[in-house]
Design an enzyme around this catalytic site. Sequence first.
Site, mmCIF file in Angstrom:
data_model
loop_
_atom_site.group_PDB
_atom_site.id
_atom_site.type_symbol
_atom_site.label_atom_id
_atom_site.label_comp_id
_atom_site.label_asym_id
_atom_site.label_seq_id
_atom_site.Cartn_x
_atom_site.Cartn_y
_atom_site.Cartn_z
ATOM 1 N N ASP A 17 38.733 11.795 50.384
ATOM 2 C CA ASP A 17 38.563 13.081 49.707
ATOM 3 C C ASP A 17 37.319 13.773 50.238
ATOM 4 O O ASP A 17 36.256 13.157 50.311
ATOM 5 C CB ASP A 17 38.424 12.818 48.201
ATOM 6 C CG ASP A 17 38.313 14.083 47.369
ATOM 7 O OD1 ASP A 17 38.271 15.185 47.924
ATOM 8 O OD2 ASP A 17 38.255 13.945 46.128
ATOM 9 N N HIS A 22 42.402 13.564 47.567
ATOM 10 C CA HIS A 22 42.068 14.500 46.499
ATOM 11 C C HIS A 22 43.348 15.004 45.825
ATOM 12 O O HIS A 22 44.346 15.280 46.475
ATOM 13 C CB HIS A 22 41.299 15.702 47.064
ATOM 14 C CG HIS A 22 40.791 16.621 46.006
ATOM 15 N ND1 HIS A 22 39.591 16.418 45.369
ATOM 16 C CD2 HIS A 22 41.323 17.752 45.460
ATOM 17 C CE1 HIS A 22 39.398 17.374 44.483
ATOM 18 N NE2 HIS A 22 40.439 18.194 44.506
ATOM 19 N N SER A 38 38.475 17.384 39.512
ATOM 20 C CA SER A 38 38.107 18.408 40.490
ATOM 21 C C SER A 38 37.360 19.550 39.798
ATOM 22 O O SER A 38 36.282 19.339 39.253
ATOM 23 C CB SER A 38 39.363 18.890 41.219
ATOM 24 O OG SER A 38 39.022 19.632 42.359
#
Length: 327
Positions: free
Chosen positions: A262, A292, A168
């Site tokens: 996601d 996610h 991320s």
Amino acid sequence: MTEGVSTAPQLDPQARALLERFARSPAVDLDALSAAEARRAYREGRLALAPPPLAIEEARDFSFPGSAGGVKARFYRPLGEKPGEALPVALYFHGGGWTCGDLDTHDSVCRGIALHGRCAVVAVDYRMGPEHKFPAAVEDAVAAVKWVSANAGALRIDASRLAVAGESAGGNLAAVASIALRDSGPAIAMQVLVYPVVDQAADTGSLERFATGYSLTRDLLRWYQKQYLRDERDRADWRASPLRAPDHSRLPHAYILTAGFDPLLDEGRAYADRLTQAGVPVVYECFEGQIHGFLPMGGAMAAARHAHYRIGQMLRTRFGTFPSVRP
């Protein structure tokens, strides 16, 4: 195609159960949420979902000099190394929207990478917003790569086999560091980007499809950006949005892992395509049923532990310590 059989990706049952659990939690007013409250909730959530710690040879905290003072880090060595062996090394940048996360929240990930990658791991506790706005985290990521390479002898690592990795926001930093150090060095052998943020414009189709109900929401992503970026102009800076860099050629080999449910799915896929078009060797893999943030949730998600294995496998292949298909 068999009539009546759907080929659309299905949400992983463990991910579904976790999302149902999240849905029963009280709603959070993001407008009133402080960074301290967000960090506390993020830390508690990640630690509650982490698997039992894997046994490794060494895990010790230290600090190294950055551009604005000392940067905290944690050094890992796997079990089973040969006496005096200089191991390959992967620098790891945790997720959390450049606002949340620390050395503990992603400890399980780093242990898994060290074990499966047969490499040392240096986890970097980079500066975060809102106290330290962009590009502070980028500066710490670049400084970390330089320091680890320069101190390879003391760390008993092989600087010629150095990788960067992150998920991320951390994937964003790994991608940016790869571009920033392309010409000046140190040389980076591989970049491992797990559902990375690569374009702060955040206007993709997957963001629309998964805007709510899948752990990371569109509103939460915007809240994170508000903590990190100084103003709207930063969105166009390639150090915040590496997809917007003018040149993606001559970058390190890449392993890009995304999640099928996601909001950042399309960004990761677009970055894999961009690197491929620029001639960079890329292995792209989507965990179709996942959400996610699943990587540090190995206590609740079997897929997380498999992802640790896949990352390690890709690193071993690139480092030349595992006979497999070269990325």
